[in-house]
Enzyme design. Sequence first.
Site, mmCIF file in Angstrom:
data_model
loop_
_atom_site.group_PDB
_atom_site.id
_atom_site.type_symbol
_atom_site.label_atom_id
_atom_site.label_comp_id
_atom_site.label_asym_id
_atom_site.label_seq_id
_atom_site.Cartn_x
_atom_site.Cartn_y
_atom_site.Cartn_z
ATOM 1 N N CYS A 1 0.821 -1.215 0.000
ATOM 2 C CA CYS A 1 0.000 0.000 0.000
ATOM 3 C C CYS A 1 0.855 1.267 0.000
ATOM 4 O O CYS A 1 0.657 2.162 -0.818
ATOM 5 C CB CYS A 1 -0.932 -0.010 1.219
ATOM 6 S SG CYS A 1 -1.800 1.540 1.436
ATOM 7 N N CYS B 1 -1.486 1.665 -3.157
ATOM 8 C CA CYS B 1 -2.500 2.710 -2.977
ATOM 9 C C CYS B 1 -1.935 4.137 -2.909
ATOM 10 O O CYS B 1 -2.442 5.040 -3.584
ATOM 11 C CB CYS B 1 -3.269 2.484 -1.677
ATOM 12 S SG CYS B 1 -3.521 0.766 -1.258
ATOM 13 N N LYS C 1 0.046 5.402 -6.035
ATOM 14 C CA LYS C 1 -0.960 5.413 -7.109
ATOM 15 C C LYS C 1 -1.835 6.654 -7.003
ATOM 16 O O LYS C 1 -2.069 7.367 -7.966
ATOM 17 C CB LYS C 1 -1.800 4.126 -7.017
ATOM 18 C CG LYS C 1 -2.905 3.928 -8.040
ATOM 19 C CD LYS C 1 -4.247 4.513 -7.671
ATOM 20 C CE LYS C 1 -4.778 4.175 -6.307
ATOM 21 N NZ LYS C 1 -5.332 2.851 -6.157
ATOM 22 N N TYR D 1 -9.097 -3.493 -11.073
ATOM 23 C CA TYR D 1 -8.780 -2.215 -10.439
ATOM 24 C C TYR D 1 -7.472 -1.630 -10.965
ATOM 25 O O TYR D 1 -7.384 -0.472 -11.327
ATOM 26 C CB TYR D 1 -8.500 -2.416 -8.946
ATOM 27 C CG TYR D 1 -9.608 -2.602 -7.981
ATOM 28 C CD1 TYR D 1 -10.093 -1.529 -7.240
ATOM 29 C CD2 TYR D 1 -10.134 -3.864 -7.730
ATOM 30 C CE1 TYR D 1 -11.063 -1.699 -6.273
ATOM 31 C CE2 TYR D 1 -11.109 -4.042 -6.766
ATOM 32 C CZ TYR D 1 -11.581 -2.962 -6.039
ATOM 33 O OH TYR D 1 -12.530 -3.141 -5.088
ATOM 34 N N GLU E 1 -7.051 1.737 -13.293
ATOM 35 C CA GLU E 1 -6.487 2.918 -12.626
ATOM 36 C C GLU E 1 -5.236 3.414 -13.349
ATOM 37 O O GLU E 1 -5.084 4.621 -13.607
ATOM 38 C CB GLU E 1 -6.169 2.599 -11.162
ATOM 39 C CG GLU E 1 -7.428 2.436 -10.320
ATOM 40 C CD GLU E 1 -7.166 2.168 -8.849
ATOM 41 O OE1 GLU E 1 -8.087 2.371 -8.042
ATOM 42 O OE2 GLU E 1 -6.058 1.728 -8.494
ATOM 43 N N HIS F 1 -27.122 21.649 -0.863
ATOM 44 C CA HIS F 1 -27.248 22.206 -2.204
ATOM 45 C C HIS F 1 -26.272 23.350 -2.420
ATOM 46 O O HIS F 1 -26.081 24.143 -1.508
ATOM 47 C CB HIS F 1 -28.692 22.712 -2.391
ATOM 48 C CG HIS F 1 -28.974 23.183 -3.768
ATOM 49 N ND1 HIS F 1 -29.062 22.322 -4.834
ATOM 50 C CD2 HIS F 1 -29.183 24.430 -4.246
ATOM 51 C CE1 HIS F 1 -29.319 23.023 -5.922
ATOM 52 N NE2 HIS F 1 -29.397 24.301 -5.602
ATOM 53 N N GLU G 1 -26.238 15.485 -3.382
ATOM 54 C CA GLU G 1 -27.643 15.692 -2.991
ATOM 55 C C GLU G 1 -28.575 14.783 -3.780
ATOM 56 O O GLU G 1 -29.670 14.449 -3.320
ATOM 57 C CB GLU G 1 -28.052 17.163 -3.141
ATOM 58 C CG GLU G 1 -28.147 17.656 -4.565
ATOM 59 C CD GLU G 1 -28.503 19.149 -4.630
ATOM 60 O OE1 GLU G 1 -29.577 19.524 -4.142
ATOM 61 O OE2 GLU G 1 -27.691 19.929 -5.162
HETATM 62 P P1 NDP Z 1 -8.271 -8.085 -10.400
HETATM 63 O O1 NDP Z 1 -8.483 -9.452 -9.901
HETATM 64 O O2 NDP Z 1 -9.114 -6.967 -9.921
HETATM 65 O O3 NDP Z 1 -8.367 -8.090 -11.981
HETATM 66 C C1 NDP Z 1 -7.626 -8.973 -12.766
HETATM 67 C C2 NDP Z 1 -7.899 -8.660 -14.214
HETATM 68 O O4 NDP Z 1 -6.999 -9.392 -15.013
HETATM 69 C C3 NDP Z 1 -9.305 -9.022 -14.648
HETATM 70 O O5 NDP Z 1 -9.766 -8.040 -15.539
HETATM 71 C C4 NDP Z 1 -9.093 -10.351 -15.380
HETATM 72 O O6 NDP Z 1 -9.973 -10.541 -16.440
HETATM 73 C C5 NDP Z 1 -7.726 -10.152 -15.966
HETATM 74 N N1 NDP Z 1 -7.001 -11.397 -16.186
HETATM 75 C C6 NDP Z 1 -6.722 -12.360 -15.291
HETATM 76 N N2 NDP Z 1 -6.019 -13.344 -15.861
HETATM 77 C C7 NDP Z 1 -5.836 -12.984 -17.147
HETATM 78 C C8 NDP Z 1 -5.216 -13.594 -18.256
HETATM 79 N N3 NDP Z 1 -4.622 -14.775 -18.136
HETATM 80 N N4 NDP Z 1 -5.233 -12.942 -19.442
HETATM 81 C C9 NDP Z 1 -5.845 -11.763 -19.568
HETATM 82 N N5 NDP Z 1 -6.473 -11.129 -18.551
HETATM 83 C C10 NDP Z 1 -6.476 -11.741 -17.359
HETATM 84 O O7 NDP Z 1 -6.729 -7.812 -10.135
HETATM 85 P P2 NDP Z 1 -5.841 -6.513 -10.085
HETATM 86 O O8 NDP Z 1 -4.484 -6.969 -10.435
HETATM 87 O O9 NDP Z 1 -6.441 -5.404 -10.858
HETATM 88 O O10 NDP Z 1 -5.922 -6.096 -8.545
HETATM 89 C C11 NDP Z 1 -5.584 -7.022 -7.514
HETATM 90 C C12 NDP Z 1 -6.286 -6.656 -6.236
HETATM 91 O O11 NDP Z 1 -5.733 -5.472 -5.708
HETATM 92 C C13 NDP Z 1 -7.760 -6.377 -6.405
HETATM 93 O O12 NDP Z 1 -8.509 -7.541 -6.248
HETATM 94 C C14 NDP Z 1 -8.042 -5.386 -5.346
HETATM 95 O O13 NDP Z 1 -8.519 -6.048 -4.203
HETATM 96 C C15 NDP Z 1 -6.729 -4.738 -5.034
HETATM 97 N N6 NDP Z 1 -6.688 -3.336 -5.475
HETATM 98 C C16 NDP Z 1 -7.603 -2.441 -5.013
HETATM 99 C C17 NDP Z 1 -7.574 -1.126 -5.409
HETATM 100 C C18 NDP Z 1 -8.583 -0.155 -4.899
HETATM 101 O O14 NDP Z 1 -9.283 -0.467 -3.939
HETATM 102 N N7 NDP Z 1 -8.716 1.024 -5.503
HETATM 103 C C19 NDP Z 1 -6.579 -0.647 -6.365
HETATM 104 C C20 NDP Z 1 -5.682 -1.658 -6.806
HETATM 105 C C21 NDP Z 1 -5.750 -2.944 -6.370
HETATM 106 P P3 NDP Z 1 -11.442 -11.190 -16.254
HETATM 107 O O15 NDP Z 1 -12.304 -10.142 -15.661
HETATM 108 O O16 NDP Z 1 -11.814 -11.565 -17.637
HETATM 109 O O17 NDP Z 1 -11.241 -12.365 -15.361
#
Ligand code: NDP
Length: 456
Positions: free
Chosen positions: A43, A48, A51, A179, A183, A436, A441
């Site tokens: 983080c 976080c 970022k 996410y 982002e 307002h 709101e």
């Molecule tokens: P996520 O699990 O959110 O997303 C993974 C993404 O990668 C999905 O879109 C998935 O596609 C895709 N994916 C997975 N495997 C493959 C593959 N083999 N080929 C192509 N695409 C693939 O993971 P992140 O890495 O984005 O984030 C990890 C964690 O970090 C999150 O779960 C979250 O909890 C945390 N986080 C939170 C934030 C916040 O609160 N603002 C910010 C950053 C991270 P599909 O949907 O098709 O499965």
Amino acid sequence: MSGYDVDLFVIGAGSGGVRAARIAAGYGARVMVAEEHRIGGTCVIRGCVPKKLYVYASRFAAEFEEAAGFGWSVPEPHFEFAALKAAKDKEIVRLEGAYRANLERSGATLVPGRAVLEGPNAVRLADGSRVTAERILVAVGAHPFVPNAIKGCGLVETSNDIFEWESLPKSVVIAGGGYIAVEFASLLARLGSEVTLVLRADKVLRGFDEDMRNALTAHLPYGGVRIVAGAEIASIDGRVGNIAVNLTTGDAIACERVVYATGRVPNTAGLGLAEAGVEVDAAGAIRVDRASRSTAASVYAVGDVTNRVNLTPVAIREGHAFADTVYGGRPTEVDHSLVPSAVFTTPEIGSVGLTEGQARSRCEVTVYKTNFRPMKATLSGSVDRTLMKIVVEKATDRVLGVHIFGEGAGEMIQCLAIAVRMGATKRDFDMTLAVHPTAAEELVTMRTPWEGGGVT
Ligand code: NDP
């Protein structure tokens, strides 16, 4: 006092580990903490916090342009990525220092280097020495997952690498739609990179409310993100600075850098867990009970290494609950339902509770939605819109979920989460007077249930 060297050995000084160590030490436990990288964990060091600093930087670009609508003339703005990176690094060093000072002030002893388990009551430190502990808390987090061994995968970078970039690439391909992918796509495009987001699905953010997914998928291009949906990366050619990303669709994209944001996996490899009797699941996450206790009675785990809800505030809460329960005589369980979260794209998303789809699979629901042009956009000329949605259980009038897409969504959802957690009804929302003029709101002035299909 136990006959062990320490009462608690914490492996990992990230959000969960630091909180647990500090609170346990505050209760009088003799605590030692090992960290192989920097204090603060994902983080603070490469997640976080940096970022969000980059997100702030990225938002100025539009602000400079939009200022003209309010009578300002702004000289041609110029952006230096290296200056942003240096300022970010300085702030992270400051924060790391604050984390270290707080840990030490609590009475915990910090040891640098990697620690691995040697049975359920001992760890081996990087210098080869062995420390025995009545209990061990594993809080080692997770790391980016890069799938399969496609040709050219050595060129793939992750979010960790982005924070080390000294210059902004002219063009970048980002794989993934979660996410992290959205982002970084949003912020890098707004800083000036040509960003292509390659999704295997048809839209971003699987698991989020469909209206939020649709809104963000539709709006990312306004911020400069090109989306290629229904595609995966088949192979990568070239070298950093001059890369060809070949897609499964047969198309190729030229770019300077390629980043994968395709999920994260727990850091459990080589930690000595099996030898200590600590079981992991198929994803490599430590199996824990509601008290964060693993299958070895003296070993606990909190945060992303347990793959429950992978968010900083959840890891902190788990670490705190562990210390309260074990050392404070205050048994505390973490409620993993109703965890609010925000996605810091521009515009951003804030969500708490059930999506409309989840709610409909459980009960009859009434949905309230609004989609409007924020007041600021009237003069700024921005194409940004705001979308708000309240999901209500028909039988009880209870608000089951709130989802917001728009400026300030992250800030709004934090406050709404209190109301939703307290069991607020739609009538409670209606009885609340509006502030307002604000965007928020609208949340207390939606009177007519949404009857149509998607939001127009
Ligand atoms: P996520 O699990 O959110 O997303 C993974 C993404 O990668 C999905 O879109 C998935 O596609 C895709 N994916 C997975 N495997 C493959 C593959 N083999 N080929 C192509 N695409 C693939 O993971 P992140 O890495 O984005 O984030 C990890 C964690 O970090 C999150 O779960 C979250 O909890 C945390 N986080 C939170 C934030 C916040 O609160 N603002 C910010 C950053 C991270 P599909 O949907 O098709 O499965």
